[in-house]
Enzyme design. Structure first.
Site, PDB file in Angstrom:
ATOM      1  N   GLU A 137       0.870  -1.183   0.000  1.00  0.00           N
ATOM      2  CA  GLU A 137       0.000   0.000   0.000  1.00  0.00           C
ATOM      3  C   GLU A 137       0.903   1.227   0.000  1.00  0.00           C
ATOM      4  O   GLU A 137       1.898   1.262   0.721  1.00  0.00           O
ATOM      5  CB  GLU A 137      -0.876  -0.019   1.264  1.00  0.00           C
ATOM      6  CG  GLU A 137      -1.599   1.288   1.535  1.00  0.00           C
ATOM      7  CD  GLU A 137      -2.388   1.289   2.859  1.00  0.00           C
ATOM      8  OE1 GLU A 137      -2.791   0.208   3.351  1.00  0.00           O
ATOM      9  OE2 GLU A 137      -2.572   2.392   3.401  1.00  0.00           O
ATOM     10  N   GLU A 142      -2.535  11.823   3.046  1.00  0.00           N
ATOM     11  CA  GLU A 142      -3.219  11.292   4.225  1.00  0.00           C
ATOM     12  C   GLU A 142      -2.991  12.227   5.402  1.00  0.00           C
ATOM     13  O   GLU A 142      -1.914  12.810   5.555  1.00  0.00           O
ATOM     14  CB  GLU A 142      -2.711   9.889   4.573  1.00  0.00           C
ATOM     15  CG  GLU A 142      -3.661   9.138   5.487  1.00  0.00           C
ATOM     16  CD  GLU A 142      -3.212   7.704   5.769  1.00  0.00           C
ATOM     17  OE1 GLU A 142      -2.023   7.398   5.564  1.00  0.00           O
ATOM     18  OE2 GLU A 142      -4.057   6.905   6.215  1.00  0.00           O
TER      19      GLU A 142
END
Ligand SMILES: *[C@@H]1O[C@H](CO)[C@@H](O)[C@H](O)[C@H]1NC(C)=O
Ligand SMILES: *[C@@H]1O[C@H](CO)[C@@H](O)[C@H](O)[C@H]1NC(C)=O
Length: 336
Positions: A137, A142
């Protein structure tokens, strides 16, 4: 002459044994094009957020997604309803690309990102084959709550670590953690916190939005993963600002400047083929959950004294800024 050219070609090949791949436009999404070739996911949030991910039909019906007057693609949270504590959560959107990409460059021209208390937006990629964390990932954008600095992070199977900063190729960001293994440190991953181009400090949240957004670029290659950030108001390499047409070569070079985050792969630290494969692209916006709502984060977030889920249920107007506004997304893939 023929022989001469063959000789020259052979010579240039032998002089550039380490030439990097060139990249060419593979996929491009602008405006309504986001309604094709993406999955609109409706499952329970795997990160345990106070969220209700809705289908494309429901999102269109509730006007949670539309193309705005600037031609930008919008995905937003419900900012008008009180949420029943017995309901799954506040309406929001999670989409993933149907295509997956091995070596690629992803260029996102973003005008506005979700911001505000309890929000946890992410723009990221993950293995299509999986199951997670197999194939890895890569988090490009974020952050949580009232945060103002973006963080880029890798999450992998065991035995992927990043070398010390002094050994890395340069990056402008600051390493938060060097072990990418999801089983270590409660799945913190190996993150880099952006120390934004001064004095603007605009890589995340409300400051990013006030400054009109910017460009996030992620390079995913067998040698490394790198993430660049360019505020809209400032220097942006032309190929990133304007996009490259079909057949026009794209490759990172010195005009791109230092990446904000740099994750080099070395055989004895982290090997691409053991930890990464073809990745889908994901946009999501959840609330609370394992990061924004965690015991170590929410109470000191500056978002009040109640619980995070109660905040989400009872404060619809706090979600007025909880939206993505995307000018374009382009993916360039490698061809040797
Ligand atoms: C959807 O919301 C946007 C932004 O508030 C608004 O401009 C647009 O008119 C709305 N569309 C519909 C069909 O209600
Ligand atoms: C990780 O590395 C250790 C030591 O080299 C090795 O014993 C172990 O099998 C590796 N684990 C995986 C999942 O590759």
């Amino acid at each position: 002459m023929r022989t001469g050219y063959a000789f020259l070609a052979a010579l240039s090949l032998s002089l550039t044994p380490c030439a990097r791949a060139s990249f060419y436009l593979q996929d491009e999404w602008i405006g309504e094009e986001f309604y094709q070739a993406w999955n609109w996911e409706t499952e329970n949030d795997p990160t345990h957020g106070r969220v209700n991910y809705v289908s494309q039909a429901e999102a269109l019906g509730k006007n949670l997604t539309y193309v705005d007057g600037n031609g930008a693609f919008v995905m937003r949270a419900d900012d008008w309803s009180i949420v029943d504590p017995a309901a799954r959560g506040r309406d929001s959107i999670r989409i993933s690309s149907q295509s997956a990409y091995e070596e690629a460059i992803f260029v996102l021209d973003l005008k506005h990102m979700p911001a505000g208390c309890s929000t946890w937006p992410a723009f990221w990629t993950l293995s299509k084959a999986g199951p997670w964390p197999n194939g890895g990932e890569i988090d490009i954008i974020e952050g949580v709550n009232l945060g103002t600095h973006n963080q880029a992070t890798l999450h992998t199977t065991p035995n992927c670590t990043m070398p010390p900063d002094w050994w890395r190729e340069p990056q402008t960001g600051k390493t938060a953690d060097s072990n990418c293994d999801t089983a270590a440190n409660f799945n913190t991953g190996c993150g880099v916190i952006f120390t934004d181009p001064l004095p603007s400090c605009t890589s995340y949240g409300a400051p990013f939005n006030r400054a009109g957004g910017g460009y996030f670029v992620m390079y995913k290659g067998r040698d490394s993963v790198k993430v660049w950030f360019y505020p809209r108001v400032g220097y942006v390499p032309k190929v990133i600002r304007d996009g490259a047409g079909r057949g026009q070569r794209v490759r990172p070079d010195f005009t791109w400047g230092l990446p904000a985050a740099n994750f080099p792969f070395f055989p004895d630290h982290c090997n691409y083929d053991q930890h990464f494969d073809a990745h889908q692209i994901v946009f999501d916006l959840t609330f609370c959950g394992d990061w924004a709502g965690s015991d170590g984060i929410w109470p000191t977030s500056g978002c009040g004294t109640g619980t995070c889920p109660d905040f989400v249920n009872n404060n619809p107007s706090a979600f007025a800024e909880a939206y993505w506004e995307i000018n374009s997304l382009r993916v360039y893939t490698s061809q040797w």
